[in-house]
Every structure is written in C-alpha cells, then in structure tokens.
Design a protein around this motif. Structure first.
Motif, PDB file in Angstrom:
ATOM      1  N   VAL A   3       2.036   1.586  -3.320  1.00 47.53           N
ATOM      2  CA  VAL A   3       1.391   2.541  -4.256  1.00 47.53           C
ATOM      3  C   VAL A   3       0.638   3.467  -3.830  1.00 47.53           C
ATOM      4  O   VAL A   3       0.605   4.544  -5.370  1.00 47.53           O
ATOM      5  CB  VAL A   3      -0.512   1.300  -4.167  1.00 47.53           C
ATOM      6  N   ARG A   4       0.673   4.007  -2.790  1.00 44.39           N
ATOM      7  CA  ARG A   4       0.651   5.532  -2.171  1.00 44.39           C
ATOM      8  C   ARG A   4       1.538   6.490  -3.227  1.00 44.39           C
ATOM      9  O   ARG A   4       1.336   7.804  -3.715  1.00 44.39           O
ATOM     10  CB  ARG A   4       0.428   5.456  -1.166  1.00 44.39           C
ATOM     11  N   LEU A  18       2.303   0.594 -13.402  1.00 47.31           N
ATOM     12  CA  LEU A  18       1.965   0.763 -12.076  1.00 47.31           C
ATOM     13  C   LEU A  18       0.526  -0.626 -11.579  1.00 47.31           C
ATOM     14  O   LEU A  18       0.746  -1.381 -11.250  1.00 47.31           O
ATOM     15  CB  LEU A  18       1.144   1.389 -11.451  1.00 47.31           C
ATOM     16  N   HIS A  19      -0.129  -0.432 -12.384  1.00 48.24           N
ATOM     17  CA  HIS A  19      -0.998  -1.530 -13.628  1.00 48.24           C
ATOM     18  C   HIS A  19      -0.618  -3.402 -13.132  1.00 48.24           C
ATOM     19  O   HIS A  19      -0.415  -3.800 -12.944  1.00 48.24           O
ATOM     20  CB  HIS A  19      -1.236  -1.841 -14.578  1.00 48.24           C
ATOM     21  N   ALA A  69       1.630   6.405  -6.819  1.00 42.06           N
ATOM     22  CA  ALA A  69       0.933   7.618  -7.753  1.00 42.06           C
ATOM     23  C   ALA A  69       0.397   8.383  -7.701  1.00 42.06           C
ATOM     24  O   ALA A  69       0.151   9.304  -8.258  1.00 42.06           O
ATOM     25  CB  ALA A  69      -1.103   6.844  -6.819  1.00 42.06           C
ATOM     26  N   MET A  75       0.874  -1.375   0.234  1.00 43.16           N
ATOM     27  CA  MET A  75      -0.550  -0.040  -0.138  1.00 43.16           C
ATOM     28  C   MET A  75       1.162   1.262   0.484  1.00 43.16           C
ATOM     29  O   MET A  75       0.749   2.409  -0.711  1.00 43.16           O
ATOM     30  CB  MET A  75      -0.880   0.108   1.696  1.00 43.16           C
ATOM     31  N   LEU A 128       3.133  10.146 -10.840  1.00 46.67           N
ATOM     32  CA  LEU A 128       2.137   9.313 -12.103  1.00 46.67           C
ATOM     33  C   LEU A 128       2.196  10.702 -12.888  1.00 46.67           C
ATOM     34  O   LEU A 128       2.288  12.274 -12.364  1.00 46.67           O
ATOM     35  CB  LEU A 128       0.907   9.243 -12.318  1.00 46.67           C
ATOM     36  N   CYS A 129       3.245  10.382 -13.952  1.00 49.41           N
ATOM     37  CA  CYS A 129       3.491  11.721 -14.468  1.00 49.41           C
ATOM     38  C   CYS A 129       2.693  11.197 -16.419  1.00 49.41           C
ATOM     39  O   CYS A 129       2.703  12.277 -16.839  1.00 49.41           O
ATOM     40  CB  CYS A 129       5.095  12.312 -15.175  1.00 49.41           C
ATOM     41  N   GLU A 130       3.120  10.631 -16.171  1.00 49.23           N
ATOM     42  CA  GLU A 130       2.227   9.973 -18.019  1.00 49.23           C
ATOM     43  C   GLU A 130       1.546   8.763 -17.795  1.00 49.23           C
ATOM     44  O   GLU A 130       2.312   7.922 -16.775  1.00 49.23           O
ATOM     45  CB  GLU A 130       3.356  10.203 -18.893  1.00 49.23           C
ATOM     46  N   ILE A 131       1.413   8.644 -19.667  1.00 50.32           N
ATOM     47  CA  ILE A 131       0.136   7.093 -18.485  1.00 50.32           C
ATOM     48  C   ILE A 131       0.703   6.063 -18.581  1.00 50.32           C
ATOM     49  O   ILE A 131       0.396   4.612 -18.175  1.00 50.32           O
ATOM     50  CB  ILE A 131      -0.444   6.944 -20.235  1.00 50.32           C
ATOM     51  N   VAL A 138       0.945   4.740 -15.591  1.00 46.58           N
ATOM     52  CA  VAL A 138       0.167   4.192 -14.973  1.00 46.58           C
ATOM     53  C   VAL A 138      -0.569   2.943 -14.990  1.00 46.58           C
ATOM     54  O   VAL A 138      -0.681   1.635 -14.406  1.00 46.58           O
ATOM     55  CB  VAL A 138      -1.840   4.867 -15.800  1.00 46.58           C
ATOM     56  N   TRP A 139       0.429   2.424 -16.216  1.00 46.76           N
ATOM     57  CA  TRP A 139      -0.114   0.746 -16.864  1.00 46.76           C
ATOM     58  C   TRP A 139       1.451  -0.024 -16.384  1.00 46.76           C
ATOM     59  O   TRP A 139       0.903  -0.615 -15.798  1.00 46.76           O
ATOM     60  CB  TRP A 139       0.077   0.812 -18.602  1.00 46.76           C
TER      61      TRP A 139
END
Lengths: 108, 108
Positions: free
Chosen positions: A35-36, A51-52, A39, A32, A42-45, A48-49
């Motif tokens: 992830v915090r 992190l996924h 997140a 956790m 995050l600067c660009e998509i 996000v991916w």
C-alpha cells in the motif's frame, strides 16, 4: 479427508496458533509495504480506485483466511502454505498424519 | 425551486462544465495527496482498513457528485460550492437568477 476427525493435542494447537500468527504478521507486513509503495506512485484517479479494489479483495480474503477452529485448522494451514506465508518446516512438531495431510492439501 | 424549469444558454453550460472540471481536478488532487500521506504513515493493519473505508466512502460520493445533466446542474454546483471545491466567483457569467438560486441552495 474429514477435518472433524482430526484431533489436536495441546502442543500441536500451540504450534498451529504460533504459525498462524507468524503468517498473519507476514501477510500484514507485505500488504502495508504494498500500500505504501502503490500510494507513493499514484498518478491519476484510476490508480486510487485500483488500490481501493485491491484493498477490497485483500480485506475479504484476509477476513476469512485465519480460521483457528480445530475443524478448519488443516485447511487454514494448507492455504497459508500454498500462499507461501508459511513453510512446512515451521510446522515441525505436528503429528506425521497431519503433516502428510497438509502435503496432500497443498497439492490439491 | 424547480430544476427542470432552469434554462441554460450555451455560454452558461460552458461555464458550468469548466467549473465542474476544475472542482473535479481539485477534489482528485486532494484525494491523492491524502492517500499518499495516509499510506506513508501506516503503522498497523487497522490503518489500512481505515484507508479502505475512507476510499469506499469517497468513491461512492465522487461517483454521484458530478452530475452534468442540465436538470441537476444547479444542485451539482451548489454541492461543490458547499464542499469548497468551487467559489461563486468562478461562476461569473451565469445569469443572475442562477447565481441567486445557488446562493440560496448553499445555505440550505
């Protein structure tokens, strides 16, 4: 090393169960926190991916990691020791043969 | 409505491409905002797995959503309009028949 031959006393099972809960709580807390932190940065998509992808791998790992069945318990504990989620000192109370097997497993 | 019959002028293609980029930027921004907000409020492991499930679904959706092929462009644009990632006013410059088709598609 034949896991199915290992006998667990009631007291040993309690020690092992407590250790698994401790390790799980540590792992979840670290996850956790990660992830915090990820997140918030995050600067660009692609972030996000990433992190996924990371969560996919962690979920798969954690889903299979905390196997409490007696026949797997030594392997479960050895993995948690290898991952530094547990320390051997937290397994005091287990019979000497189990501690010796764990010492062996974590070096494998 | 036969998509393959739709002809796109060079100017219309530019308008559509710009609209797709605009919608994509909006969607990505909203997604990153959501991930940051969700992550900052994580309380338990189920929240992490819910975020993971959410990202799996969004990734799948976004991967297939921005199809720029001419034969799919009206469907792509209509989906973005339905999702409120675009407004019809941002597609001014498209021929009347395309705007009429889009108006029809978004009501389907």
């Amino acid at each position: 090393m034949t896991q199915t031959e290992t006998q667990w006393s009631s007291e040993e099972k309690q020690i092992a169960e407590k250790a698994l809960k401790t390790a799980y709580a540590r792992e979840i807390q670290m996850l956790m926190d990660y992830v915090r932190e990820s997140a918030s940065g995050l600067c660009e998509i692609q972030d996000v991916w990433q992190l996924h992808d990371f969560l996919s791998a962690r979920r798969h790992d954690i889903d299979g990691k905390y196997d409490e069945r007696e026949s797997f318990l030594l392997f479960t504990l050895s993995k948690l020791l290898q991952d530094k989620l547990l320390d051997l000192t937290e397994l005091e109370g287990l019979a000497a043969d189990k501690r010796a097997k764990l010492s062996l497993l974590i070096r494998m």
